[in-house]
Design an enzyme around this catalytic site. Structure first.
Site, PDB file in Angstrom:
ATOM      1  N   GLY A 293       0.831  -1.206   0.000  1.00 37.85           N
ATOM      2  CA  GLY A 293       0.000   0.000   0.000  1.00 37.85           C
ATOM      3  C   GLY A 293       0.859   1.248   0.000  1.00 37.85           C
ATOM      4  O   GLY A 293       2.100   1.159   0.028  1.00 37.85           O
ATOM      5  N   SER A 294       0.225   2.411   0.002  1.00 38.23           N
ATOM      6  CA  SER A 294       0.995   3.655  -0.113  1.00 38.23           C
ATOM      7  C   SER A 294       1.834   3.921   1.133  1.00 38.23           C
ATOM      8  O   SER A 294       2.962   4.420   1.035  1.00 38.23           O
ATOM      9  CB  SER A 294       0.056   4.832  -0.393  1.00 38.23           C
ATOM     10  OG  SER A 294      -0.904   4.953   0.633  1.00 38.23           O
TER      11      SER A 294
ATOM     12  N   ASP B   9       3.473  -2.610   8.230  1.00 40.08           N
ATOM     13  CA  ASP B   9       2.442  -2.490   7.192  1.00 40.08           C
ATOM     14  C   ASP B   9       1.490  -1.354   7.529  1.00 40.08           C
ATOM     15  O   ASP B   9       1.391  -0.923   8.684  1.00 40.08           O
ATOM     16  CB  ASP B   9       1.668  -3.822   7.085  1.00 40.08           C
ATOM     17  CG  ASP B   9       0.879  -3.936   5.780  1.00 40.08           C
ATOM     18  OD1 ASP B   9       0.923  -3.013   4.954  1.00 40.08           O
ATOM     19  OD2 ASP B   9       0.216  -4.978   5.601  1.00 40.08           O
TER      20      ASP B   9
ATOM     21  N   LYS C 195      -7.885  -4.690   6.847  1.00 43.34           N
ATOM     22  CA  LYS C 195      -6.860  -4.432   5.844  1.00 43.34           C
ATOM     23  C   LYS C 195      -7.288  -5.030   4.513  1.00 43.34           C
ATOM     24  O   LYS C 195      -8.240  -5.765   4.435  1.00 43.34           O
ATOM     25  CB  LYS C 195      -5.537  -5.091   6.267  1.00 43.34           C
ATOM     26  CG  LYS C 195      -4.917  -4.421   7.468  1.00 43.34           C
ATOM     27  CD  LYS C 195      -3.571  -5.028   7.850  1.00 43.34           C
ATOM     28  CE  LYS C 195      -2.668  -5.302   6.705  1.00 43.34           C
ATOM     29  NZ  LYS C 195      -2.404  -4.137   5.819  1.00 43.34           N
ATOM     30  N   GLY C 196      -6.521  -4.666   3.470  1.00 48.27           N
ATOM     31  CA  GLY C 196      -6.732  -5.341   2.202  1.00 48.27           C
ATOM     32  C   GLY C 196      -7.426  -4.530   1.134  1.00 48.27           C
ATOM     33  O   GLY C 196      -7.733  -5.059   0.070  1.00 48.27           O
TER      34      GLY C 196
ATOM     35  N   GLY D  18      -6.060  -2.604  -0.651  1.00 46.81           N
ATOM     36  CA  GLY D  18      -5.089  -2.648  -1.752  1.00 46.81           C
ATOM     37  C   GLY D  18      -5.017  -4.014  -2.423  1.00 46.81           C
ATOM     38  O   GLY D  18      -4.243  -4.207  -3.361  1.00 46.81           O
TER      39      GLY D  18
ATOM     40  N   GLU E 157      -0.676 -10.674   3.263  1.00 47.78           N
ATOM     41  CA  GLU E 157      -0.415  -9.851   4.454  1.00 47.78           C
ATOM     42  C   GLU E 157      -0.714 -10.669   5.703  1.00 47.78           C
ATOM     43  O   GLU E 157       0.063 -10.679   6.664  1.00 47.78           O
ATOM     44  CB  GLU E 157      -1.267  -8.584   4.429  1.00 47.78           C
ATOM     45  CG  GLU E 157      -0.791  -7.579   3.392  1.00 47.78           C
ATOM     46  CD  GLU E 157      -1.701  -6.383   3.221  1.00 47.78           C
ATOM     47  OE1 GLU E 157      -1.238  -5.385   2.671  1.00 47.78           O
ATOM     48  OE2 GLU E 157      -2.882  -6.437   3.613  1.00 47.78           O
TER      49      GLU E 157
ATOM     50  N   LYS F 279      -7.153   6.616   9.964  1.00 49.96           N
ATOM     51  CA  LYS F 279      -7.429   5.174  10.034  1.00 49.96           C
ATOM     52  C   LYS F 279      -7.874   4.719  11.426  1.00 49.96           C
ATOM     53  O   LYS F 279      -8.179   3.555  11.640  1.00 49.96           O
ATOM     54  CB  LYS F 279      -6.175   4.376   9.627  1.00 49.96           C
ATOM     55  CG  LYS F 279      -5.520   4.817   8.329  1.00 49.96           C
ATOM     56  CD  LYS F 279      -6.358   4.428   7.145  1.00 49.96           C
ATOM     57  CE  LYS F 279      -5.783   4.840   5.795  1.00 49.96           C
ATOM     58  NZ  LYS F 279      -4.541   4.254   5.423  1.00 49.96           N
TER      59      LYS F 279
HETATM   60  C1  5RP Z   1      -3.237  -3.480   1.237  1.00 51.14           C
HETATM   61  C2  5RP Z   1      -3.482  -2.979   2.617  1.00 51.14           C
HETATM   62  C3  5RP Z   1      -2.982  -1.618   2.938  1.00 51.14           C
HETATM   63  O1  5RP Z   1      -2.100  -1.694   4.006  1.00 51.14           O
HETATM   64  C4  5RP Z   1      -4.153  -0.745   3.287  1.00 51.14           C
HETATM   65  O2  5RP Z   1      -5.067  -0.784   2.215  1.00 51.14           O
HETATM   66  C5  5RP Z   1      -3.721   0.695   3.547  1.00 51.14           C
HETATM   67  O3  5RP Z   1      -3.266   1.267   2.363  1.00 51.14           O
HETATM   68  P1  5RP Z   1      -2.648   2.713   2.311  1.00 51.14           P
HETATM   69  O4  5RP Z   1      -1.382   2.688   3.087  1.00 51.14           O
HETATM   70  O5  5RP Z   1      -2.424   2.968   0.846  1.00 51.14           O
HETATM   71  O6  5RP Z   1      -3.662   3.674   2.898  1.00 51.14           O
HETATM   72  O7  5RP Z   1      -4.028  -3.631   3.463  1.00 51.14           O
HETATM   73  O8  5RP Z   1      -3.821  -4.727   1.012  1.00 51.14           O
END
Ligand code: 5RP
Length: 233
Positions: free
Chosen positions: A36-37, A91, A104-105, A107, A113, A131
């Protein structure tokens, strides 16, 4: 590559959380890398940190995307099956509640993960403060075998899903995970018992994994803020 001078306030918050995670990285560790970002920002800063401090670090990635980024920045990446143990995984998350349970997920990487993070000695979650939630609620990503779509949808409704949507890619086709599966985002509203729902979803035939992390939540959460401050929980 992220350029800190061109960041939005949310990106600055993610960057600050990712930077604070570096103090948990020790020479000789095997590290799990999230997706993810926010995880990308950690990987970017980790590569620099490891180079500067001349550390010996082996990484295990939770997606092809993170593996590729880490390798491109000069980090050593091993396959999950090649490592004895993972001392720390870092993460991002989509939601974290007061008990450090997660959704999560979004992304699309929840299965790998979960495999890497449930196997890690320590799970460190880095996130911008948007978050943070009192309890888990909203859409839960569910990775499933396309063959079983109708069966999985029926099972999710039985568990209380109010709205179920297939995750699509930018070309308007079903998003395919690194495992060759599809994802349904199932909205359960407020989740009263995350552990029961995590297990219940995985009991549906055709489901590979889902994005509720309640069996094992985070050990440490670092929330970042746009002004560069961080709060550790
Ligand atoms: C990917 C994830 C990411 O950690 C989650 O979506 C957060 O993403 P971001 O850091 O872009 O806000 O679980 O599967």
């Amino acid at each position: 590559m992220m350029n800190p001078s061109q960041m939005t306030p949310q990106d600055r918050a993610k960057w600050a959380a990712a930077k604070a995670a570096l103090s948990y990285v020790k020479d000789g560790q095997t590290l799990g890398l999230g997706t993810g970002s926010t995880a990308d920002m950690f990987i970017q800063q980790l590569a620099e940190h490891v180079r500067e401090k001349e550390m010996n670090i082996t990484c295990v990635a939770t997606s092809g995307r993170s593996a590729q980024l880490a390798k491109s920045l000069g980090l050593a990446v091993a396959e999950f099956g090649q490592v004895e143990k993972i001392m720390l995984t870092v993460d991002g998350t989509d939601l974290v509640d007061a008990k450090k349970r997660l959704i999560k997920g979004y992304g699309g990487a929840c299965t790998r993960e979960k495999i890497v993070e449930y196997a890690s000695e320590k799970l460190l979650i880095i996130a911008d403060d948007s978050k943070k939630a009192a309890g888990l609620s909203g859409a839960v990503p569910v990775e499933f075998l396309p063959f079983a779509k109708t069966r999985v949808e029926k099972g999710l409704k039985k568990l209380g899903a109010r709205k179920i949507e297939l995750k699509m890619n930018a070309e308007g086709r079903p998003f395919m995970t690194d495992n060759g599966f599809w994802i349904l985002n199932a909205d359960f509203g407020r989740i009263a018992n995350p552990l029961k729902l995590e297990e219940g979803i995985n009991d549906i035939e055709g489901v590979l994994e889902n994005g509720i992390f309640a069996k094992r939540g985070a050990d440490i959460v670092i929330f970042g803020y746009a002004n560069g401050k961080v709060v550790k929980k």
